[in-house]
Scaffold this motif. Structure first.
Motif, PDB file in Angstrom:
ATOM      1  N   SER B 325       0.648  -1.266  -0.139  1.00 37.20           N
ATOM      2  CA  SER B 325       0.051   0.090  -0.104  1.00 37.20           C
ATOM      3  C   SER B 325       0.877   1.306   0.102  1.00 37.20           C
ATOM      4  O   SER B 325       0.754   2.213  -0.782  1.00 37.20           O
ATOM      5  N   ILE B 326       1.810   1.213   0.757  1.00 39.77           N
ATOM      6  CA  ILE B 326       2.772   2.513   0.739  1.00 39.77           C
ATOM      7  C   ILE B 326       3.463   2.495  -0.519  1.00 39.77           C
ATOM      8  O   ILE B 326       3.405   3.842  -1.065  1.00 39.77           O
ATOM      9  N   GLN B 327       3.987   1.542  -1.017  1.00 37.27           N
ATOM     10  CA  GLN B 327       4.511   1.699  -2.297  1.00 37.27           C
ATOM     11  C   GLN B 327       3.427   2.224  -3.764  1.00 37.27           C
ATOM     12  O   GLN B 327       3.884   3.103  -4.367  1.00 37.27           O
ATOM     13  N   MET B 328       2.470   1.643  -3.283  1.00 40.67           N
ATOM     14  CA  MET B 328       1.331   2.131  -4.275  1.00 40.67           C
ATOM     15  C   MET B 328       0.823   3.558  -4.308  1.00 40.67           C
ATOM     16  O   MET B 328       0.350   4.413  -5.176  1.00 40.67           O
ATOM     17  N   HIS B 329       0.892   4.085  -3.020  1.00 42.88           N
ATOM     18  CA  HIS B 329       0.674   5.406  -2.636  1.00 42.88           C
ATOM     19  C   HIS B 329       1.676   6.431  -3.174  1.00 42.88           C
ATOM     20  O   HIS B 329       1.611   7.664  -3.490  1.00 42.88           O
ATOM     21  N   ALA B 340      -0.918   5.169   6.360  1.00 45.96           N
ATOM     22  CA  ALA B 340      -0.480   3.871   5.802  1.00 45.96           C
ATOM     23  C   ALA B 340       0.368   3.217   6.654  1.00 45.96           C
ATOM     24  O   ALA B 340       0.313   2.111   7.076  1.00 45.96           O
ATOM     25  N   HIS B 341       1.434   3.963   7.318  1.00 49.77           N
ATOM     26  CA  HIS B 341       2.449   3.351   8.303  1.00 49.77           C
ATOM     27  C   HIS B 341       1.763   2.971   9.532  1.00 49.77           C
ATOM     28  O   HIS B 341       2.439   2.085  10.176  1.00 49.77           O
ATOM     29  N   LEU B 342       0.794   3.547  10.078  1.00 50.67           N
ATOM     30  CA  LEU B 342       0.063   3.134  11.208  1.00 50.67           C
ATOM     31  C   LEU B 342      -0.295   1.636  11.103  1.00 50.67           C
ATOM     32  O   LEU B 342      -0.102   0.822  11.916  1.00 50.67           O
TER      33      LEU B 342
END
Lengths: 401, 370
Positions: B325-329, B340-342
């Motif tokens: 998800s972090i990569q896609m954002h 996302a990091h939470l």
């Protein structure tokens, strides 16, 4: 007691009585799938008695029944192992013809399809039209009451024994690619059609190439409107996907393979690798892929039984691709150097190597994994489509190669 | 609540969703992440009033008497909202262990307080090595002068710093036993551990001749611990499934609305295919969690292996989905301000909490006969 219930019970009694009179279970059913049915005499009776497609109109071999009532008939047939019921859901050929053929053609072809009197094949893919099926270049040119067909089709199962092929061909080259395609029932037993078996990576030939040179098809055999073939194809593909399921083949060596969720573990034990902690992790992971797919499918079925449509169903083919490739990879790893060998004296190697190659049957056939991901991304997740540069261009100007 | 209809369950989960919307917003999660307690007593009260703290506690002791199926669904909602609360410790592990031990006196004394939320409890099994295996237990109990005393260390004890009561698994000369000890008791030192998941509370416990009450059990103690752990694994799998689904939805929504090169980035196949793969993981995660719960509820023969499967499949899925998800954002999700990091932090914590995925994979192979 409600009238519905009374009707249901009467229907159940009627179908059971009919089966008791007409079905002789000694004859085993084999070779189903390409239209023609080995028990044609019985199938004809099924059609005449209107058990084949009960949800269809009374005017067209049906009974105007609701799906729930049709289930009663299917269950009664299934209980005695009789073929022929439930074709309103499963018979790709008859459903396509029923939905799109002219009334005159329907009169002759539909009962023949329902009773398994004609053999069928699919003439869709071409060397230049795989994932991009709308790029077909096989042409159909009008001549009098006929169309003349020229081109080449590929990946056609059952072509050698088929009476008809469901064909998509280009009838207008000056409009965008989806808008110039027509859909025909092409008679296969004619001089303009040459069928050549196609040898595949597994060293088998389940498919054929079909070379079509000045073959003739009557304009009566056109399904749907001229140049409306893309819409007809969507109906046909929907039925095909719904009946295809996950019919992936297993090992072919003939040697017994362990079954169930512990199968890979047994293979590892046999290969003397069960004590390797790295192998054990992989055994768990690959087994998990299989079990998770089964759980997903069960959940999808439960969702659908409750009337909610399920996003999970469309994931099955993609999941199966991963399972097949991963299982083949792990089988190979378990064997190590033994996987160098093949032949009847080395059945485990034979199976590992066959499965490694045959996994592509699922990950390429019926839409590659990559196309499948597009479809799921767009239809299930609602992501926008990629721009298509050839969508609005006359097909004549579309680059191919 | 045992034998509830699926409609009743859905209504219950719906109420919980509404509660969490008010009490577990991102702002609230970030606020509580910075407090030593890591939860809000008012929210805890609201959860109790709804019945969540007493969910699995039998009705005779003030709970709802729900089973694994209901617990799993409730935890899906909890996971989606990143709720900060000692639920896993006080509403799952501790009551599950008390019920598994089956000591009527201990149940009558402790369960009503857990059910109504007035008492917070946790379970101390893991030693400094952190494994949920009997060999890692590093507390010893000795009996003298008619009293039991605990010595040694427990670590990675969830929510110990906010617990009133700790159920300690300790070694005795006659095998393992469970001891009840008040957190404030003499000889007990609880030291909070800094956690990578800021929504989690965890502590180290030192016991120096601490007097404790033994909870007698009719059955082997490690069996009871396993039974409690199984329920905790199902709760955790539910949390992972709910969190995974939420992050997938959030990510899909983002790639539909983020435009680059004049088009939504979700139209690029490179991005679309990542989303589809995550959908597969998310659905598999949900199926695994729910099936494990059903299998345990029905006491099926395949319940143990289904729980192991859920344990590693859900842990890996939640980690993969939150990481991807972090990569896609892109850049926005590399900022502290983006949520996302939470979720990634929660996913990484959940994947270790009750044994890492590799441990559960190994158990799975054993359960399948390997």
């Amino acid at each position: 007691m409600s009238t519905d219930l009374v009707n249901d019970q009467a229907l159940e009694a009627e179908v059971k009585a009919w089966l008791a009179e007409h079905w002789k279970p000694e004859a085993l059913v084999t070779g189903e799938g390409f239209g023609r049915h080995p028990q044609q005499a019985f199938m004809t009776k099924v059609v005449e008695a209107r058990w084949a497609v009960p949800t269809w109109p009374k005017a067209w071999w049906g009974r105007d029944l609701a799906p729930a009532q049709a289930k009663i008939i299917e269950r009664a047939f299934a209980a005695v192992g009789a073929p022929g019921a439930g074709q309103d859901k499963s018979n790709l050929w008859a459903n396509t013809a029923m939905a799109h053929a002219t009334p005159a053609f329907k009169e002759t072809i539909v009962p023949a399809l329902l009773s398994g009197a004609v053999g069928m094949c699919l003439l869709y893919s071409e060397p230049g039209a795989g994932s991009d099926l709308a790029a077909v270049r096989t042409r159909a040119d009008r001549r009098g009451d006929n169309y003349i067909i020229n081109g080449q089709k590929v990946w056609t199962s059952g072509a050698a024994v088929a009476d008809y092929g469901m064909l998509i061909a280009r009838t207008d080259w000056d409009v965008p690619k989806h808008k110039g395609i027509s859909f025909f029932f092409l008679p296969m037993k004619q001089t303009g059609i040459e069928v050549r078996p196609l040898r595949q990576v597994t060293n088998e030939a389940q498919f054929n190439e079909v070379f079509i040179t000045d073959a003739i098809v009557s304009a009566e055999n056109l399904l749907g409107p001229l140049n409306g073939g893309w819409g007809v194809l969507q109906t046909a593909l929907a039925y095909e996907r719904s009946v295809m399921g996950d019919a992936a083949r297993g090992p072919r060596s003939g040697k017994d393979n362990p079954k169930g969720d512990g199968a890979l573990i047994e293979l590892a034990r046999e290969a003397g690798r069960l004590n390797d902690p790295v192998i054990r992790q992989e055994l768990a992971q690959v087994t998990a892929y299989k079990v998770l797919n089964r759980l997903n499918n069960a959940r999808a079925k439960a969702d659908m039984a409750q009337g909610t449509s399920s996003a999970i169903m469309s994931l099955g083919k993609l999941a199966m691709s991963r399972i097949l490739h991963e299982e083949a990879r792990l089988r190979t790893k378990l064997l190590g150097a033994a996987s160098l060998l093949e032949g009847p004296d080395h059945p485990r190697a034979e199976d590992a190597n066959f499965l490694s190659l045959n996994a592509y049957f699922t990950s390429i056939g019926g839409g590659t994994d990559q196309i499948q991901r597009n479809i799921i991304g767009e239809r299930v997740l609602g992501l926008p489509k990629e721009p298509e540069i050839d969508r609005e261009m006359p097909f004549r100007d579309v680059r191919s190669g | 609540m045992s034998g509830v209809s699926s409609d009743e369950l859905m209504a219950f989960v719906e109420s919980l969703h509404r509660l969490l919307k008010d009490h577990s917003s991102e702002v609230e999660v970030r606020r509580l992440s910075q407090t030593p307690e890591g939860f809000d007593p008012k929210t805890w009260q609201a959860l109790s009033a709804l019945g969540v703290t007493g969910l699995i506690i039998d009705q005779d002791h003030g709970g709802l008497g729900a089973g694994p199926v209901e617990l799993e669904r409730v935890m899906e909602a909890v996971g989606a909202s990143l709720l900060c609360a000692p639920l896993l410790s006080s509403a799952v592990l501790a009551p599950a262990l008390l019920q598994a031990l089956g000591n009527p006196e201990a149940k009558a004394r402790l369960l009503p307080g857990l059910a109504d939320g007035s008492r917070i409890a946790t379970v101390a099994v893991t030693g400094p090595l952190g494994g949920w295996v009997a060999e890692h237990v590093a507390v010893e109990a000795k009996h003298s002068d008619n009293t039991w005393h605990l010595n040694g260390q427990a670590s990675f004890v969830t929510h110990a710093q906010v617990a009133d009561t700790v159920l300690v698994v300790a070694k005795t000369s006659a095998g393992l036993a469970v001891f009840e000890i008040e957190a404030k008791a003499k000889g007990v030192n609880i030291c909070a551990l800094p956690t990578f998941d800021h929504t989690l509370r965890m502590a180290e416990m030192e016991f120096a001749n601490a007097p404790a009450r033994r909870i007698e059990s009719q059955r082997p103690v490690w069996d009871a611990v396993q039974e409690a752990l199984n329920l905790a694994l199902i709760a955790l799998a539910g949390e992972q499934a709910g969190g995974a689904r939420h992050v997938l939805d959030m990510t899909v929504d983002y790639v539909k609305n983020r435009y680059q090169f004049g088009r939504a980035i979700g139209s690029f196949q490179a991005v679309k295919h990542m989303a589809t793969d995550l959908l597969m993981e998310s659905e598999s995660c949900t199926s695994a969690a729910r099936y494990a719960a059903e299998a345990l509820a029905a006491n099926q023969a395949d319940a143990p292996q289904s729980i192991s499967l859920a344990a590693f499949a859900c842990a890996d899925a939640f980690c993969q989905i939150t990481a991807t998800s972090i990569q896609m954002h892109g850049g926005i999700a590399f900022t502290w301000a983006h949520p996302a990091h939470l979720y990634l932090r929660r996913a990484r914590a959940d994947a270790q909490l009750f044994g890492p995925p590799d441990y559960h994979r190994e158990r799975y192979v054993q359960q399948l006969g390997g």
